[in-house]
Design a protein around this motif. Structure first.
Motif, PDB file in Angstrom:
ATOM      1  N   ASP A   1       0.852  -1.185   0.000  1.00 16.08           N
ATOM      2  CA  ASP A   1       0.000   0.000   0.000  1.00 16.08           C
ATOM      3  C   ASP A   1       0.891   1.239   0.000  1.00 16.08           C
ATOM      4  N   GLY A   2       0.358   2.347  -0.487  1.00 15.44           N
ATOM      5  CA  GLY A   2       1.070   3.611  -0.406  1.00 15.44           C
ATOM      6  C   GLY A   2       1.924   3.962  -1.612  1.00 15.44           C
ATOM      7  N   VAL A   3       1.887   3.141  -2.646  1.00 16.48           N
ATOM      8  CA  VAL A   3       2.626   3.506  -3.859  1.00 16.48           C
ATOM      9  C   VAL A   3       1.671   4.190  -4.833  1.00 16.48           C
ATOM     10  N   ASP A   4       2.221   5.079  -5.637  1.00 15.64           N
ATOM     11  CA  ASP A   4       1.401   5.795  -6.614  1.00 15.64           C
ATOM     12  C   ASP A   4       1.305   5.034  -7.933  1.00 15.64           C
ATOM     13  N   VAL A   5       2.454   4.547  -8.410  1.00 15.95           N
ATOM     14  CA  VAL A   5       2.516   3.878  -9.708  1.00 15.95           C
ATOM     15  C   VAL A   5       3.129   2.497  -9.518  1.00 15.95           C
ATOM     16  N   VAL A   6       2.553   1.508 -10.179  1.00 15.47           N
ATOM     17  CA  VAL A   6       3.126   0.164 -10.198  1.00 15.47           C
ATOM     18  C   VAL A   6       3.654  -0.069 -11.606  1.00 15.47           C
ATOM     19  N   ALA A   7       4.988  -0.129 -11.709  1.00 17.93           N
ATOM     20  CA  ALA A   7       5.654  -0.388 -12.992  1.00 17.93           C
ATOM     21  C   ALA A   7       5.953  -1.876 -13.055  1.00 17.93           C
ATOM     22  N   VAL A   8       5.332  -2.553 -14.005  1.00 23.94           N
ATOM     23  CA  VAL A   8       5.447  -4.008 -14.093  1.00 23.94           C
ATOM     24  C   VAL A   8       6.457  -4.373 -15.173  1.00 23.94           C
ATOM     25  N   TYR A   9       7.645  -4.760 -14.745  1.00 23.32           N
ATOM     26  CA  TYR A   9       8.715  -5.140 -15.657  1.00 23.32           C
ATOM     27  C   TYR A   9       8.817  -6.657 -15.733  1.00 23.32           C
ATOM     28  N   ARG A  10       7.747  -7.242 -16.256  1.00 22.21           N
ATOM     29  CA  ARG A  10       7.691  -8.680 -16.520  1.00 22.21           C
ATOM     30  C   ARG A  10       7.067  -8.850 -17.894  1.00 22.21           C
ATOM     31  N   ARG A  11       7.148 -10.055 -18.435  1.00 19.78           N
ATOM     32  CA  ARG A  11       6.548 -10.311 -19.748  1.00 19.78           C
ATOM     33  C   ARG A  11       5.033 -10.095 -19.687  1.00 19.78           C
ATOM     34  N   SER A  12       4.470  -9.819 -20.843  1.00 18.70           N
ATOM     35  CA  SER A  12       3.041  -9.502 -20.943  1.00 18.70           C
ATOM     36  C   SER A  12       2.151 -10.527 -20.250  1.00 18.70           C
ATOM     37  N   GLU A  13       2.488 -11.815 -20.386  1.00 18.39           N
ATOM     38  CA  GLU A  13       1.617 -12.842 -19.809  1.00 18.39           C
ATOM     39  C   GLU A  13       1.632 -12.857 -18.279  1.00 18.39           C
TER      40      GLU A  13
ATOM     41  N   GLY B   1      -4.340   0.350  -3.932  1.00 14.74           N
ATOM     42  CA  GLY B   1      -4.800   1.728  -4.041  1.00 14.74           C
ATOM     43  C   GLY B   1      -3.895   2.625  -4.867  1.00 14.74           C
ATOM     44  N   ALA B   2      -3.099   2.032  -5.751  1.00 15.06           N
ATOM     45  CA  ALA B   2      -2.218   2.822  -6.619  1.00 15.06           C
ATOM     46  C   ALA B   2      -3.068   3.687  -7.553  1.00 15.06           C
ATOM     47  N   SER B   3      -2.469   4.753  -8.054  1.00 12.09           N
ATOM     48  CA  SER B   3      -3.209   5.609  -8.982  1.00 12.09           C
ATOM     49  C   SER B   3      -2.929   5.250 -10.436  1.00 12.09           C
ATOM     50  N   GLY B   4      -1.882   4.422 -10.668  1.00 16.70           N
ATOM     51  CA  GLY B   4      -1.581   4.074 -12.044  1.00 16.70           C
ATOM     52  C   GLY B   4      -0.721   2.841 -12.183  1.00 16.70           C
ATOM     53  N   VAL B   5      -0.701   2.344 -13.430  1.00 16.41           N
ATOM     54  CA  VAL B   5       0.109   1.186 -13.806  1.00 16.41           C
ATOM     55  C   VAL B   5       0.894   1.573 -15.055  1.00 16.41           C
ATOM     56  N   TRP B   6       2.167   1.177 -15.068  1.00 18.57           N
ATOM     57  CA  TRP B   6       3.049   1.454 -16.216  1.00 18.57           C
ATOM     58  C   TRP B   6       3.705   0.143 -16.621  1.00 18.57           C
ATOM     59  N   THR B   7       3.745  -0.135 -17.929  1.00 16.16           N
ATOM     60  CA  THR B   7       4.529  -1.275 -18.420  1.00 16.16           C
ATOM     61  C   THR B   7       5.504  -0.768 -19.470  1.00 16.16           C
ATOM     62  N   PRO B   8       6.662  -1.434 -19.577  1.00 19.88           N
ATOM     63  CA  PRO B   8       7.693  -0.979 -20.506  1.00 19.88           C
ATOM     64  C   PRO B   8       7.380  -1.356 -21.947  1.00 19.88           C
ATOM     65  N   LEU B   9       8.289  -0.975 -22.819  1.00 23.95           N
ATOM     66  CA  LEU B   9       8.143  -1.264 -24.245  1.00 23.95           C
ATOM     67  C   LEU B   9       7.898  -2.748 -24.481  1.00 23.95           C
ATOM     68  N   ASP B  10       6.971  -3.030 -25.368  1.00 18.35           N
ATOM     69  CA  ASP B  10       6.613  -4.393 -25.799  1.00 18.35           C
ATOM     70  C   ASP B  10       5.898  -5.209 -24.730  1.00 18.35           C
ATOM     71  N   VAL B  11       5.441  -4.587 -23.663  1.00 16.79           N
ATOM     72  CA  VAL B  11       4.686  -5.301 -22.629  1.00 16.79           C
ATOM     73  C   VAL B  11       3.272  -4.723 -22.599  1.00 16.79           C
ATOM     74  N   VAL B  12       2.304  -5.551 -23.036  1.00 18.90           N
ATOM     75  CA  VAL B  12       0.911  -5.111 -23.147  1.00 18.90           C
ATOM     76  C   VAL B  12      -0.009  -6.244 -22.715  1.00 18.90           C
ATOM     77  N   ASP B  13      -0.993  -5.904 -21.916  1.00 22.12           N
ATOM     78  CA  ASP B  13      -2.067  -6.832 -21.560  1.00 22.12           C
ATOM     79  C   ASP B  13      -3.350  -6.012 -21.542  1.00 22.12           C
ATOM     80  N   GLU B  14      -4.089  -6.070 -22.644  1.00 15.35           N
ATOM     81  CA  GLU B  14      -5.295  -5.248 -22.802  1.00 15.35           C
ATOM     82  C   GLU B  14      -6.350  -5.555 -21.743  1.00 15.35           C
ATOM     83  N   ASP B  15      -6.542  -6.831 -21.408  1.00 15.61           N
ATOM     84  CA  ASP B  15      -7.549  -7.186 -20.400  1.00 15.61           C
ATOM     85  C   ASP B  15      -7.189  -6.607 -19.037  1.00 15.61           C
ATOM     86  N   ALA B  16      -5.927  -6.736 -18.645  1.00 17.77           N
ATOM     87  CA  ALA B  16      -5.492  -6.179 -17.361  1.00 17.77           C
ATOM     88  C   ALA B  16      -5.596  -4.658 -17.381  1.00 17.77           C
TER      89      ALA B  16
END
Length: 132
Positions: free
Chosen positions: A65-77, A90-105
């Motif tokens: 708890d208490g983080v603003d952004v969760v940057a997920v540096y793992r493969r898309s799956e 309760g984060a306010s945002g999610v960021w993924t790096p280049l080539d990492v996409v999960d539309e459903d999530a």
């Protein structure tokens, strides 16, 4: 996923980022991006299975708890469970790096009111959208 300039600007202005997948391995992209945002005034929260301390910050096994952004540096799956953690924390945002996409999530995060930036690099976006 169409990320807007306003979404990028909003997340780059946040002060606490959890980096999922961050370990003390300087040649990995996640380490380089965490070090970059830390140099630019962002508090970095390492999240890795061993709760390893990185960049002088205590590590966690899951998104705390208490983080603003969760940057997920793992493969898309592997993004979805961490997006769910971001929502629960309760984060306010999610960021993924280049080539990492999960539309459903991404849609789950948007439905929960989070800002989503996917398939982008903080270091590339910072000159145009980062705080001055």
């Amino acid at each position: 996923m169409h990320t807007s300039a306003d979404d990028i600007r909003k997340l780059l202005a946040e002060k606490t980022w959890a980096f999922v997948g961050l370990t003390d391995t300087p040649y990995r992209t996640v380490y380089q991006m965490a070090a970059f945002v830390q140099r630019n005034g962002v508090k970095v929260v390492p999240v890795n299975p061993r709760a390893e301390a990185v960049l002088g910050e205590d590590g966690h096994t899951s998104v705390p708890d208490g983080v603003d952004v969760v940057a997920v540096y793992r493969r898309s799956e592997f993004v979805a469970p961490h997006v769910d953690e971001a929502i629960a924390a309760g984060a306010s945002g999610v960021w993924t790096p280049l080539d990492v996409v999960d539309e459903d999530a991404a849609q789950r995060a948007l439905d929960a009111g989070l800002t989503v930036v996917m398939d982008r690099c903080p270091k590339i976006e910072w000159p145009a959208y980062g705080p001055s």
